[in-house]
Design a protein around this motif. Structure first.
Motif, PDB file in Angstrom:
ATOM      1  N   UNK A 280      73.128  93.572  30.426  1.00  0.00           N
ATOM      2  CA  UNK A 280      74.111  94.619  30.675  1.00  0.00           C
ATOM      3  C   UNK A 280      75.527  94.075  30.793  1.00  0.00           C
ATOM      4  N   UNK A 281      75.648  92.780  31.052  1.00  0.00           N
ATOM      5  CA  UNK A 281      76.987  92.208  31.220  1.00  0.00           C
ATOM      6  C   UNK A 281      77.703  92.130  29.875  1.00  0.00           C
ATOM      7  N   UNK A 282      78.995  92.397  29.844  1.00  0.00           N
ATOM      8  CA  UNK A 282      79.744  92.330  28.585  1.00  0.00           C
ATOM      9  C   UNK A 282      79.994  90.894  28.162  1.00  0.00           C
ATOM     10  N   UNK A 283      80.326  90.702  26.897  1.00  0.00           N
ATOM     11  CA  UNK A 283      80.795  89.409  26.417  1.00  0.00           C
ATOM     12  C   UNK A 283      82.250  89.251  26.838  1.00  0.00           C
ATOM     13  N   UNK A 284      82.786  88.029  26.751  1.00  0.00           N
ATOM     14  CA  UNK A 284      84.184  87.829  27.107  1.00  0.00           C
ATOM     15  C   UNK A 284      85.118  88.510  26.102  1.00  0.00           C
ATOM     16  N   UNK A 285      84.673  88.646  24.851  1.00  0.00           N
ATOM     17  CA  UNK A 285      85.475  89.384  23.885  1.00  0.00           C
ATOM     18  C   UNK A 285      85.640  90.824  24.302  1.00  0.00           C
ATOM     19  N   UNK A 286      84.557  91.415  24.786  1.00  0.00           N
ATOM     20  CA  UNK A 286      84.597  92.796  25.258  1.00  0.00           C
ATOM     21  C   UNK A 286      85.418  92.900  26.540  1.00  0.00           C
ATOM     22  N   UNK A 287      85.315  91.893  27.407  1.00  0.00           N
ATOM     23  CA  UNK A 287      86.090  91.885  28.656  1.00  0.00           C
ATOM     24  C   UNK A 287      87.590  91.886  28.362  1.00  0.00           C
ATOM     25  N   UNK A 288      88.022  91.009  27.450  1.00  0.00           N
ATOM     26  CA  UNK A 288      89.444  90.953  27.100  1.00  0.00           C
ATOM     27  C   UNK A 288      89.900  92.290  26.527  1.00  0.00           C
ATOM     28  N   UNK A 289      89.057  92.904  25.706  1.00  0.00           N
ATOM     29  CA  UNK A 289      89.400  94.208  25.145  1.00  0.00           C
ATOM     30  C   UNK A 289      89.555  95.251  26.248  1.00  0.00           C
ATOM     31  N   UNK A 290      88.659  95.236  27.220  1.00  0.00           N
ATOM     32  CA  UNK A 290      88.743  96.194  28.325  1.00  0.00           C
ATOM     33  C   UNK A 290      89.991  95.960  29.163  1.00  0.00           C
ATOM     34  N   UNK A 291      90.345  94.707  29.375  1.00  0.00           N
ATOM     35  CA  UNK A 291      91.536  94.401  30.167  1.00  0.00           C
ATOM     36  C   UNK A 291      92.813  94.869  29.473  1.00  0.00           C
ATOM     37  N   UNK A 292      92.810  94.907  28.154  1.00  0.00           N
ATOM     38  CA  UNK A 292      93.995  95.325  27.416  1.00  0.00           C
ATOM     39  C   UNK A 292      94.015  96.831  27.153  1.00  0.00           C
ATOM     40  N   UNK A 293      93.016  97.545  27.712  1.00  0.00           N
ATOM     41  CA  UNK A 293      93.059  98.994  27.635  1.00  0.00           C
ATOM     42  C   UNK A 293      92.145  99.646  26.638  1.00  0.00           C
ATOM     43  N   UNK A 294      91.293  98.888  25.947  1.00  0.00           N
ATOM     44  CA  UNK A 294      90.372  99.474  24.984  1.00  0.00           C
ATOM     45  C   UNK A 294      88.959  99.008  25.319  1.00  0.00           C
ATOM     46  N   UNK A 295      87.977  99.902  25.384  1.00  0.00           N
ATOM     47  CA  UNK A 295      88.086 101.342  25.192  1.00  0.00           C
ATOM     48  C   UNK A 295      88.704 102.031  26.395  1.00  0.00           C
ATOM     49  N   UNK A 296      89.138 103.281  26.194  1.00  0.00           N
ATOM     50  CA  UNK A 296      89.752 104.034  27.292  1.00  0.00           C
ATOM     51  C   UNK A 296      88.714 104.330  28.363  1.00  0.00           C
ATOM     52  N   UNK A 297      87.525 104.745  27.946  1.00  0.00           N
ATOM     53  CA  UNK A 297      86.436 105.042  28.873  1.00  0.00           C
ATOM     54  C   UNK A 297      85.460 103.868  28.897  1.00  0.00           C
ATOM     55  N   UNK A 298      85.307 103.256  30.048  1.00  0.00           N
ATOM     56  CA  UNK A 298      84.442 102.080  30.175  1.00  0.00           C
ATOM     57  C   UNK A 298      82.996 102.482  30.423  1.00  0.00           C
ATOM     58  N   UNK A 299      82.033 101.610  30.062  1.00  0.00           N
ATOM     59  CA  UNK A 299      80.631 101.874  30.374  1.00  0.00           C
ATOM     60  C   UNK A 299      80.432 102.015  31.884  1.00  0.00           C
ATOM     61  N   UNK A 300      79.388 102.708  32.265  1.00  0.00           N
ATOM     62  CA  UNK A 300      79.074 102.880  33.683  1.00  0.00           C
ATOM     63  C   UNK A 300      78.370 101.623  34.190  1.00  0.00           C
TER      64      UNK A 300
END
Length: 353
Positions: A280-300
């Motif tokens: 369930x944990x994200x990859x670091x690529x996904x983490x960086x994307x989330x930190x920069x605002x994408x996606x707008x709605x994050x997984x629960x």
């Protein structure tokens, strides 16, 4: 690529640089030995890590750190300048980081007041980019295995740099995980599958990163909130407030007037990183994307590790795991498509290195 041999220093030069390792120049003391401030003949100020004879970081770890640090180059990794081998002496020479470790700021009541949200967010993002480089962007694929606040050093501009690669593991391009019978690291930062089964992967670093996010936001150590058996640890405290809809209750009081939406988003990302199930944990690529605002709605986020709650609550949360796994995979698939887009707009490389 620079050969490690070209980085070797004469012991007499290093000893003179640190004034014979005098206590006045000592920057810190750890299980591996001591770190000293020194000045080389060319005037450059450096940090010298002197491994003790009884250090857990033996010759294999010493050589491991030299070989890795000589090859890895990123603005969010501490730069190795050289090393020294003479008799029983094992010395590593690094660039000097004037603001010391991250732990010296966020866990100090006085110093952490100097670190506003903008500064803390810059640190979170910098650590994430350094990890992304280690996991995905460098020619070498590296799992750090000992990420914690004291191993994040801050330069004169409070930029974070990942340090201490003595326990790191190097993988070939197709390697992603491994096992060990020797569990090393710092409790409170280690992922549950590593503690109980000796299994480590990129997701164990993601877990440690998530713990650091929660520490940076709250100003609390992961394993020091109270000493009673019925007192919640940091992860449990954050999860309790998250499920009750009061995530800002865990925020450092010095940050109460700062960007609440971005702070809440970082708490959300931190909880995604410390989920008990590593899938369930994200990859670091996904983490960086989330930190920069994408996606707008994050997984629960699903249930985190080391959670101190009643069994009924655990049962209710576990029933939603399948839905959460599907949601997370869908989000990560969208990220990969965005990173591979033909219009050259990328998520992981917003700034040149």
């Amino acid at each position: 690529m620079i050969k490690a041999e070209s980085l070797q220093y004469d012991f007499a030069i290093v000893r003179a640089a640190t004034n014979n390792f005098c206590n006045k120049n000592k920057l810190g003391q750890g299980g591996f030995g001591a770190v000293y401030k020194g000045q080389l003949p060319n005037g450059r100020v450096v940090a010298v890590k002197r491994l003790s004879n009884y250090s857990r970081q033996r010759d294999s770890e010493f050589k491991n750190e030299i070989l890795l640090m000589a090859k890895l180059q990123h603005r969010n990794l501490v730069k190795l300048l050289g090393f020294c081998l003479e008799g029983n002496e094992r010395l590593l020479i690094f660039e000097f980081m004037p603001n010391g470790g991250l732990d010296q700021f966020i866990f100090d009541l006085v110093k952490r007041a100097q670190l506003n949200w903008e500064g803390r967010y810059k640190i979170i993002e910098g650590i994430a980019r350094g990890l992304l480089y280690l996991h995905e962007d460098s020619q070498l694929k590296v799992i750090h295995r000992d990420l914690k606040a004291s191993n994040i050093l801050l330069d004169e501009d409070m930029n974070p740099k990942i340090a201490d690669f003595g326990l790191a593991r190097l993988f070939v391009v197709d390697g992603t995980h491994g096992t060990t019978s020797k569990i090393v690291g710092t409790y409170g930062y280690m992922a549950p599958e590593y503690v109980t089964q000796g299994r480590f992967s990129f997701k164990t670093d993601v877990f440690s990163f998530g713990v650091m996010i929660l520490e940076i936001v709250s100003g609390q150590k992961s394993n020091s909130i109270g000493h009673e058996e019925d007192t919640l640890n940091l992860i449990s405290m954050v999860w309790k407030n998250w499920t009750e809809g009061t995530p800002l209750n865990v925020v450092d009081p010095d940050l109460q007037k700062d960007s609440t939406s971005q702070v809440t988003r970082c708490i959300h990302i931190g909880l995604l990183c410390v989920q008990e199930n590593l899938l369930l944990r994200p990859t670091m690529g996904f983490v960086v994307a989330m930190l920069t605002g994408y996606p707008v709605n994050l997984p629960v986020p699903s249930q985190p590790a080391y959670l101190l709650i009643d069994s009924a609550t655990q049962s209710n949360m576990s029933s939603s795991r399948a839905l959460i796994i599907g949601t997370l995979k869908s989000h990560q698939s969208n990220i990969e498509m965005a990173l591979a887009s033909t219009n050259q707009v990328t998520i992981s490389e917003l700034h040149p290195r």
